[in-house]
Write an enzyme that holds these catalytic residues in place. Structure first.
Site, PDB file in Angstrom:
ATOM      1  N   SER A  96     -10.387 102.569  43.794  1.00  0.00           N
ATOM      2  CA  SER A  96     -11.351 103.528  44.165  1.00  0.00           C
ATOM      3  C   SER A  96     -11.570 103.461  45.790  1.00  0.00           C
ATOM      4  O   SER A  96     -10.621 104.250  46.516  1.00  0.00           O
ATOM      5  CB  SER A  96     -12.808 103.146  43.736  1.00  0.00           C
ATOM      6  OG  SER A  96     -13.523 104.007  43.636  1.00  0.00           O
ATOM      7  N   ASP A 235      -9.837 107.673  44.729  1.00  0.00           N
ATOM      8  CA  ASP A 235      -9.682 108.138  43.187  1.00  0.00           C
ATOM      9  C   ASP A 235     -10.466 109.431  43.040  1.00  0.00           C
ATOM     10  O   ASP A 235     -10.313 109.740  41.926  1.00  0.00           O
ATOM     11  CB  ASP A 235      -9.749 107.219  42.141  1.00  0.00           C
ATOM     12  CG  ASP A 235     -11.131 106.661  41.980  1.00  0.00           C
ATOM     13  OD1 ASP A 235     -11.919 106.690  43.017  1.00  0.00           O
ATOM     14  OD2 ASP A 235     -11.558 106.245  40.784  1.00  0.00           O
ATOM     15  N   ASP A 237     -13.654 109.804  42.468  1.00  0.00           N
ATOM     16  CA  ASP A 237     -14.555 109.981  41.446  1.00  0.00           C
ATOM     17  C   ASP A 237     -15.895 109.982  42.292  1.00  0.00           C
ATOM     18  O   ASP A 237     -17.033 110.179  41.608  1.00  0.00           O
ATOM     19  CB  ASP A 237     -14.684 108.362  40.704  1.00  0.00           C
ATOM     20  CG  ASP A 237     -14.994 107.157  41.277  1.00  0.00           C
ATOM     21  OD1 ASP A 237     -14.627 107.366  42.794  1.00  0.00           O
ATOM     22  OD2 ASP A 237     -15.149 106.264  41.049  1.00  0.00           O
TER      23      ASP A 237
END
Length: 449
Positions: A96, A235, A237
């Site tokens: 992440s 990533d 998100d």
């Protein structure tokens, strides 16, 4: 938190704790847990991604599980692909917003939601006992490759509608968002300028999208007179947003704005956020018919809250948003499309942001050895309840005490040996006074633990 899984899957430094052997065994454990079916596997842009992805895939195949390898892909695309291909689980190889030397393994359910703590505990048990299923030679899983990007963009375009085009700058941080985010914005009819969109695995800015890490994006928006800047972590998100004047829109403000827009788009209802979110959200959405429900920190808790409360939106004050009408996977890319729709329907972001009440938020990290956390938290709660004139106590994740003018959250980190303090007050003086006392409470508790 177990031996391997933390608050967001497994996340460690590559080839120290996170080795190909561990990835292989996680694949074997997941295959053993599922018993049969198929799993989607994707990875972000880190240099170690291919190594860990191949190890996971080998582990899954060895248990007889079929694997759909979607290769380099942001986490939202993995979540989308699980549902598109009707898979039984998904795996993203990602750390992440952590630095380049880290990588991680995050597992997803068939509905696009991350594995819960109970599910991860089951995987831990299989890992510890090494009780892996072994498929006979003629029942080893099949490996196929797929690219769901076109389907993702097509579906997103069915849900987001713009009346005209805008100038959008997308800063993907050299992460996996570079593969879809700029293209979705272009398909929406926008003029797109890409920054840091080389998926090289070398990150030239801090991956967490914040005011400091997005200074380059802010300058670009000003110089190029763009309507908005959209940024992602490794990533994708998460989403970070820069307004039309080149200012980073604070997470709390952005969370309030998008929550209000979701109420306008989908009707009155419940909104899920976490215990570290401030009062601005409640104050901004209540007049619009929104009811805020707080849950533990982490996207799994938010997704669970959305399902439990039948909520119309869930988000954390870290740029992690979940739109249940779309998916239960946190999705910074689809979030970017929604931000453009909000601007299209309601006006420039710099103007909208002025409507959100602003309070003073302070954060602190106090070093605390992991083995002391449990005892320290008990001492902190006892001391905090004596030291502060509070009205309400929330204990769903750490300890949050609040009254009508301020709140303080004491919470142990799920990934680092630290104790976190987050607080909010209406004035700077009040906030600083509260923080001084809160730090003393925490330091004393850690010494005594």
């Amino acid at each position: 938190m177990g031996k391997y899984f933390g608050t967001s899957g497994i996340r460690e430094i590559v080839n120290e704790k996170l080795t190909p052997e561990l990835a292989l065994n996680v694949g074997r454990a997941l295959g053993t847990y599922l018993e049969e079916g198929k799993v989607v596997v994707g990875m972000d842009t880190r240099t170690s991604g291919e190594m860990l992805k191949n190890a996971i895939i080998s582990g899954l195949l060895s248990t007889g599980i079929d694997v759909i390898d979607i290769g380099l892909s942001p986490t939202p695309l993995t979540g989308f692909a699980i549902r598109l291909y009707e898979a039984d689980a998904g795996v993203t190889i990602t750390a992440s917003h952590n630095p380049s030397q880290y990588n991680g393994i995050k597992v997803w359910q068939p509905n696009g939601m991350a594995y819960t703590g109970d599910m991860e505990n089951e995987l831990e048990k299989i890992l510890e006992e090494r009780s892996f299923k072994k498929a006979p030679w003629n029942e080893i899983g099949n490996l196929t490759t797929a690219n769901p990007e076109r389907e993702y963009i097509k579906k997103a375009l069915e849900m987001v509608d713009l009346s005209k085009g805008y100038t959008v700058i997308v800063d993907a941080g050299n992460g996996a968002g570079a593969l879809i985010s700029p293209y979705l914005q272009r398909e929406l009819g926008n003029k797109v300028i890409s920054l840091n969109s080389h998926p090289s695995g070398y990150f030239i800015r801090e991956l967490e999208p914040n005011a400091k890490s997005l200074e380059g994006l802010s300058k670009a928006v000003k110089v190029l007179k763009a309507d908005v800047g959209i940024a992602h972590d490794g990533d994708a998100d998460r989403i970070g947003v820069v307004d039309d004047e080149g200012n980073f829109v604070e997470y709390e403000v952005m969370l309030s704005l998008i929550s209000a827009y979701m109420l306008k788009k989908f009707g009155k209802g419940k909104l899920i956020t976490t215990v570290d979110a401030g009062f601005a959200l409640d104050d901004y959405v209540k007049p619009l018919g929104g009811e805020v429900v707080r849950v533990k920190v982490g996207d799994v808790a938010v997704a669970e809250g959305i399902m439990r409360e039948n909520a119309i939106f869930g988000g954390e004050p870290s740029g992690t948003w979940i739109m249940p009408q779309w998916n239960l996977t946190p999705d910074g890319i689809f979030a970017g499309a929604l931000v453009l729709e909000m601007i299209d329907k309601l006006g420039p972001l710099s103007e909208l942001a002025k409507e959100v009440p602003r309070y003073v938020t302070l954060r602190a990290k106090i070093p605390c050895p992991n083995e002391k956390k449990k005892k320290a938290m008990k001492l902190i709660e006892r001391e905090a309840l004596k030291s502060f004139p509070y009205k309400r106590l929330i204990e769903i994740d750490g300890v949050r005490i609040e009254n009508d003018e301020w709140w303080i959250l004491f919470r142990p980190s799920g990934t680092e040996p630290i104790m976190r303090i987050t607080l909010e007050a209406h004035t700077k003086e009040k906030a600083e006074g509260l923080m001084k006392n809160a730090k003393e409470v925490v330091k004393r508790a850690i010494r005594e633990a």
